[in-house]
Design an enzyme around this catalytic site. Structure first.
Site, mmCIF file in Angstrom:
data_model
loop_
_atom_site.group_PDB
_atom_site.id
_atom_site.type_symbol
_atom_site.label_atom_id
_atom_site.label_comp_id
_atom_site.label_asym_id
_atom_site.label_seq_id
_atom_site.Cartn_x
_atom_site.Cartn_y
_atom_site.Cartn_z
ATOM 1 N N ALA A 131 -56.573 -16.003 39.465
ATOM 2 C CA ALA A 131 -56.195 -16.129 40.868
ATOM 3 C C ALA A 131 -57.374 -16.581 41.716
ATOM 4 O O ALA A 131 -58.532 -16.263 41.430
ATOM 5 C CB ALA A 131 -55.665 -14.800 41.392
ATOM 6 N N GLU A 166 -58.522 -7.642 34.989
ATOM 7 C CA GLU A 166 -57.947 -7.189 36.264
ATOM 8 C C GLU A 166 -58.265 -5.739 36.603
ATOM 9 O O GLU A 166 -58.411 -5.393 37.789
ATOM 10 C CB GLU A 166 -56.425 -7.397 36.250
ATOM 11 C CG GLU A 166 -55.981 -8.849 36.399
ATOM 12 C CD GLU A 166 -55.835 -9.568 35.064
ATOM 13 O OE1 GLU A 166 -55.191 -10.620 35.033
ATOM 14 O OE2 GLU A 166 -56.376 -9.060 34.046
ATOM 15 N N GLU A 196 -53.893 -15.432 30.912
ATOM 16 C CA GLU A 196 -52.443 -15.238 30.858
ATOM 17 C C GLU A 196 -51.722 -16.576 30.692
ATOM 18 O O GLU A 196 -50.707 -16.665 29.989
ATOM 19 C CB GLU A 196 -51.961 -14.502 32.109
ATOM 20 C CG GLU A 196 -52.388 -13.035 32.110
ATOM 21 C CD GLU A 196 -51.991 -12.297 33.367
ATOM 22 O OE1 GLU A 196 -51.192 -11.355 33.273
ATOM 23 O OE2 GLU A 196 -52.483 -12.661 34.455
ATOM 24 N N GLY A 256 -55.534 -14.359 35.203
ATOM 25 C CA GLY A 256 -54.391 -15.260 35.112
ATOM 26 C C GLY A 256 -54.658 -16.497 34.276
ATOM 27 O O GLY A 256 -53.734 -17.093 33.726
#
Length: 259
Positions: free
Chosen positions: A65, A133, A113, A110
């Protein structure tokens, strides 16, 4: 300039590059928009048989992010943005053709991910990655808690997520997080070579194999074998299947058309 670039290389290979090197190719709202537009183009192009996802520059695949952008968001906007990242990674996972994450640099949060949503992960020998995270007081929110455990097992996934550990590419390969580690000098070239080894095979067969593996993995073996039967049946009436048999008989390389 678009934050995502899509090129068609070697006729049947799509190369999708996250293009925010000044921000470690992180997920801004604009990048998410551009990424979904690029995926639209991939899905409409029947010539693409394999899609490579990578990042621009040498430092980062995707840092996750865009935390600077997130600083100015309300809680509701943060939740909506995380939802957008999750829906985008799920879209990558569900695309019909094989996808390869060419992890050219840092892949955190992310970014990892996104790589987990791909079918195959190839890492540069200098890359580092992790679901970090919890070090920010949150949890992976774009599928990481689910896909990592399915890929490497519950214990290892919990260990990595709870500790927010950062892995080298070699460590990632040792636990099955990535399939190949390649030297930095010829990283993209060798990633393309791997893609070509997939693209030369029957595209309908490859797509049905992906479908059978993905759907079967989520169920019991009996149901999985039935899924395999259904996917196998899809290949029987194809021109490609007959071409494969004929090419074998004539001792030549098959020319598959995806029909």
């Amino acid at each position: 300039m678009s934050t995502v670039q899509l090129e068609i290389i070697h006729e049947h290979i799509g190369l999708l590059t996250l293009n925010r090197p000044e921000a470690a190719n992180s997920f801004s709202l604009q990048l998410l928009h551009d990424l979904n537009n690029a995926l639209d183009e991939v899905e409409k192009n029947n010539q693409i048989r394999v899609l490579i996802l990578t990042g621009s520059g040498e430092k980062a695949f995707c840092a996750g992010a865009d935390l600077k952008e997130r600083e100015g968001m309300t809680e509701e906007q943060v939740i909506a943005t995380v939802g957008k990242i999750k829906s985008t990674t799920t879209r990558v996972e569900q695309i019909a053709i094989p996808t390869i994450a060419a992890i050219n640099g840092a892949a955190f949060g992310g970014g990892l991910e996104l790589a987990l949503a791909c079918d195959i992960r190839i890492a540069c020998d200098t890359a580092k990655m992790g679901l970090t995270e919890t070090s920010l007081g949150i949890i992976p929110g774009a599928g990481g808690t689910q896909r990592l455990s399915r890929l490497i097992g519950l214990g290892k996934a919990k260990y990595l997520i709870f500790t927010a550990k950062r892995l080298t590419s070699k460590e990632a390969k040792d636990i099955g997080l990535v399939e190949e580690v390649l030297e930095k000098e010829d990283f993209l070239e060798k990633s393309i070579t791997i893609s070509l080894s997939i693209a030369q095979n029957g595209p309908i067969g490859i797509q049905q194999a992906k479908k059978a593996i993905n759907l079967g993995y989520e169920t019991d073996i009996t149901s999985g074998l039935k899924i395999e039967d259904l996917c196998y049946a899809k290949t029987i009436p194809t021109v490609d299947r007959r071409e494969g048999l004929l090419a074998f008989k004539e001792k030549r390389k098959p020319q598959y058309k995806g029909k």
